[in-house]
Design an enzyme around this catalytic site. Sequence first.
Site, PDB file in Angstrom:
ATOM      1  N   HIS A   1     -69.479  47.767 -51.343  1.00 34.40           N
ATOM      2  CA  HIS A   1     -69.519  47.380 -49.972  1.00 34.40           C
ATOM      3  C   HIS A   1     -69.946  45.975 -49.699  1.00 34.40           C
ATOM      4  O   HIS A   1     -71.017  45.668 -50.293  1.00 34.40           O
ATOM      5  CB  HIS A   1     -70.329  48.403 -49.358  1.00 34.40           C
ATOM      6  CG  HIS A   1     -70.675  48.020 -47.912  1.00 34.40           C
ATOM      7  ND1 HIS A   1     -70.221  48.512 -46.890  1.00 34.40           N
ATOM      8  CD2 HIS A   1     -72.104  47.457 -47.517  1.00 34.40           C
ATOM      9  CE1 HIS A   1     -70.884  48.008 -45.789  1.00 34.40           C
ATOM     10  NE2 HIS A   1     -71.831  47.412 -46.305  1.00 34.40           N
TER      11      HIS A   1
ATOM     12  N   ASP B   1     -70.775  43.149 -46.774  1.00 33.33           N
ATOM     13  CA  ASP B   1     -70.951  43.075 -45.523  1.00 33.33           C
ATOM     14  C   ASP B   1     -70.126  41.725 -44.929  1.00 33.33           C
ATOM     15  O   ASP B   1     -70.203  40.715 -45.694  1.00 33.33           O
ATOM     16  CB  ASP B   1     -72.422  42.579 -45.203  1.00 33.33           C
ATOM     17  CG  ASP B   1     -73.134  44.075 -45.144  1.00 33.33           C
ATOM     18  OD1 ASP B   1     -72.739  44.952 -44.704  1.00 33.33           O
ATOM     19  OD2 ASP B   1     -74.386  44.164 -45.579  1.00 33.33           O
TER      20      ASP B   1
ATOM     21  N   ASP C   1     -72.382  52.407 -43.712  1.00 38.39           N
ATOM     22  CA  ASP C   1     -73.510  51.426 -43.539  1.00 38.39           C
ATOM     23  C   ASP C   1     -73.643  51.169 -41.948  1.00 38.39           C
ATOM     24  O   ASP C   1     -74.281  50.071 -41.712  1.00 38.39           O
ATOM     25  CB  ASP C   1     -73.283  50.327 -44.480  1.00 38.39           C
ATOM     26  CG  ASP C   1     -74.585  49.425 -44.453  1.00 38.39           C
ATOM     27  OD1 ASP C   1     -75.660  50.312 -44.620  1.00 38.39           O
ATOM     28  OD2 ASP C   1     -74.835  48.159 -44.474  1.00 38.39           O
TER      29      ASP C   1
ATOM     30  N   HIS D   1     -70.774  45.438 -38.361  1.00 37.53           N
ATOM     31  CA  HIS D   1     -72.146  46.187 -37.851  1.00 37.53           C
ATOM     32  C   HIS D   1     -73.456  45.391 -38.355  1.00 37.53           C
ATOM     33  O   HIS D   1     -74.553  45.870 -38.386  1.00 37.53           O
ATOM     34  CB  HIS D   1     -72.132  47.503 -38.705  1.00 37.53           C
ATOM     35  CG  HIS D   1     -71.999  47.449 -40.264  1.00 37.53           C
ATOM     36  ND1 HIS D   1     -71.063  47.841 -40.893  1.00 37.53           N
ATOM     37  CD2 HIS D   1     -73.090  47.126 -41.164  1.00 37.53           C
ATOM     38  CE1 HIS D   1     -71.394  47.463 -42.501  1.00 37.53           C
ATOM     39  NE2 HIS D   1     -72.422  47.288 -42.281  1.00 37.53           N
TER      40      HIS D   1
END
Length: 910
Positions: free
Chosen positions: A188, A190, A300, A505
Amino acid sequence: LSSRWETCWFKVELSIPPAWAGREVHFVWESDGEGMVWRDAQPVQGLTKEGEKTSYILTSSLKGTEPHSVTLYVELACNGLFGAGKGSMIAPPDPDRRFTLSKAELVVFNRDVYELLVDLEILLDMAQLLGEENQRSFQALYTANQMLNVCDVTDPSTFPAARDLAAAIFSQRNGESQHTIHAVGHCHIDSAWLWPYEETIRKCARSWVTVVRLMECNPELTFACSQAQQFEWVQSWYPGLYAQIQDFVAKGRFIPVGGTWVEMDGNLPSGESMVRQFLQGQRFFQEQFGCICSEFWLPDTFGYSAQLPQLMRGCGIRRFLTQKLSWNLVNTFPHHTFFWEGIDGSRVLTHFPPGDSYGMHGRVEEILKTVKNNKDKGRVNHSALLFGFGDGGGGPTQKMLDRMKRMSDTDGLPRVRISTPDQLFSVLEKESSQLCTWVGELFLELHNGTYTSQAQIKKGNRECERILHDVEVLSTLAVARGGAFQYPASQLQRLWRLLLLNQFHDVLPGSCIQLVVEDALQYYTEIRRAGAQLQEEAVQSLCRELLQPKAGNAESTLVLNTLPWERTEVISRTGPAGTETLALVTVPSMGYAIVREPLLPPQPVAVRKQEDGSIAMENGVIAVCLDRMGHLTSLQLVDSERESVPDGCYANQFALFDDVPLYWDAWDVMDYHLETRKPVATLLKPLEITLAGGLRGSASFSLQIGKSSTLTQEIILDAMCPYLRFLTQVEWKEAHKFLKVEFPVQARSTNATYEIQFGHLQRPTHWNTSWDWARFEVWAHKWLDLSEHGFGVALLNNCKYGASAHGNVLSLSLLRAPKSPDATADIAHHQFTYAVMPHLGSFQEAGVIQHAYNLNFPLHTVPASSAQCPAWSAFSVSSPAVVLETVKQASPRGRTVVVRLYEAHGSTVV
């Protein structure tokens, strides 16, 4: 090394000794920053100490024919895996931080010793974690002890016998009923957070090239990867690596998941924005890889709107994976595998990996937790385990794979198999007959501050959603009217992708560093600039015969309405002398009208000042009374004389709260902040009339907020308008404070209603249970409403998201002042508008939904010639329950028009 975010390059010349023939040779590199090894002008290996990736394998067995002299380049980023925070991960970046290269060596790697150590790790973890009551723990312990007895560390010839002992344990099989864990490689990343967008591009390349190297050595490895934007970045900046990724996608091993442009926030983007996330993501994956995603992947994000199941199903997705609700601060979510049902009844099969993580390391402890923690034992016997270091850590490691190979089918442990999301969900679908159903939103009981932090980003998002809506409507109408106008498809895609990127996010929620905020605001500026130009071109084409030539003064005004209902409103327009004048106009749905002589209101706005300094305003629909401090002391519906403000209460009451979260500063607002409420009571400038009435009445005042902030507000009542507007400007200079505005209302209900994407939902106004009070701070889009039978009050806004309704008090969250990860967050000038609308009947019957749209989508005015022209409407909708949200050209090209409608009342419309 140099300061943060810079990149340093090292040229590394290696000479491998001939005596190392037949040995495995590694180049070892250990540094504070993330690195990338380049060889022959191509990236070949990512390096991150935190991701346990500190070596590049030069050869697995040195042959005489291989080059013994090698030149490498190492690109080193001057930031750690989680940015460059000073003293704490989420602290603002340290401008003076330096990064150290601690090791650069050429070494021989002893694979036999490594394998022996992995064997011992698994056995010792089994001995420690399976428990004294389990005989397998003793078998593992005794086997490890025997291995140590057999093994002589100075004599490699003893290693095989020790490994055979371990293999005997690992080869003892499970029974048929054992739980199966589907392990999928994962990383993952960001798209921006504690580092800027630009650094994410490099993080993707470092991690994905590492995954590709690992796949070359491990033909069983699979890797799930979301976010079309990141694929597009790598395609643009690292085409050689992207070609390798395409090969592994074709083999079904590098697996695009999610179907969205980025892993967006699950609460704040509009319904149309969420549709575009899927549209842009799925189209990219279809064009690039010949497939669309069947799983929505959002591990997330800070909560999940109750509209998402319907949107997923509309985009060809029936499966959903996340794990974020394991972060709940109050209540433990009761399921890991279940059906999630949205507001229209759409259902999707949902799975939370029971290990409550998307970055596992394949350890025995995690495998056992996955089984023990599973809340749906007996209903399903399969679950996911996502393994790999995220955020630039490079994803899976060889050691993770080697651990799980030993646990593939070992008695006493669940089965572990390298799998794919599709294989997991296919099995869960077959086992789904006994699954439970969760109805409504998946509310995260944490990070409630993200509905309010970084108000300028929130405002930019709402404004740019409006701008792109209006450009699409007007451009489509211009095409439909004929002529040479070309629909600006490529320009709109570029602007939409910028907007969708900012909905990531950690950006739209405001939980990012200052550098990211600056980038985001710059993208909004670009959308505003380019959007205004596209809109002007569409209007010029749509109404070219009506528009005023450059020379001379306009005698009329062209007014355009991009919403699907007729509107009668007060507008501001430029008069013949260049002065701003007001006019009352009626404009048809999704069309335009030429205004020469403005309408006269049935009742003009009356404004009068009372002896005590209070000001009363009335327009025939509502009558209001305001005291010197701008408090709303009375709000009545004129016809029914129904009062909205309870006796002795003040509406439009500003309140300041201490706002000191436990750790996650920009993310969290804790329930204990409610104990620190201080009404704002310092008057700087008392209420004075600023517009005396007629088409518009208004009054202004100023307050001091906290120690050093000021608030100025103009309270506006327009002719025929059913709501009172509050145009608010704040010079905000606080630290760890939270500003709200409160409206106590004379209506009683156990639930309040909040607008969400393409609909609305109810939340309790009481705190009976822990599930109720955990929602002390919630989110809404353009309105919230508290109604009893026959009467209610709605609170509208043009760029706010945080809200609450407790008892009979509606509250809108206005500004926060966190100091991490951006020390300057929200310290700025802010301008926003909210409005209060009392109504008879339900909010549906009263048109609250339409009036909230009107507040957010102003009519457009353009100087026009004096030509006579009938009003023109392109679309209208016969049912007030149906909202025509979007009118656009079908993608990617052609002259087909897409119209997107939704039922807004919560009813069946035929």
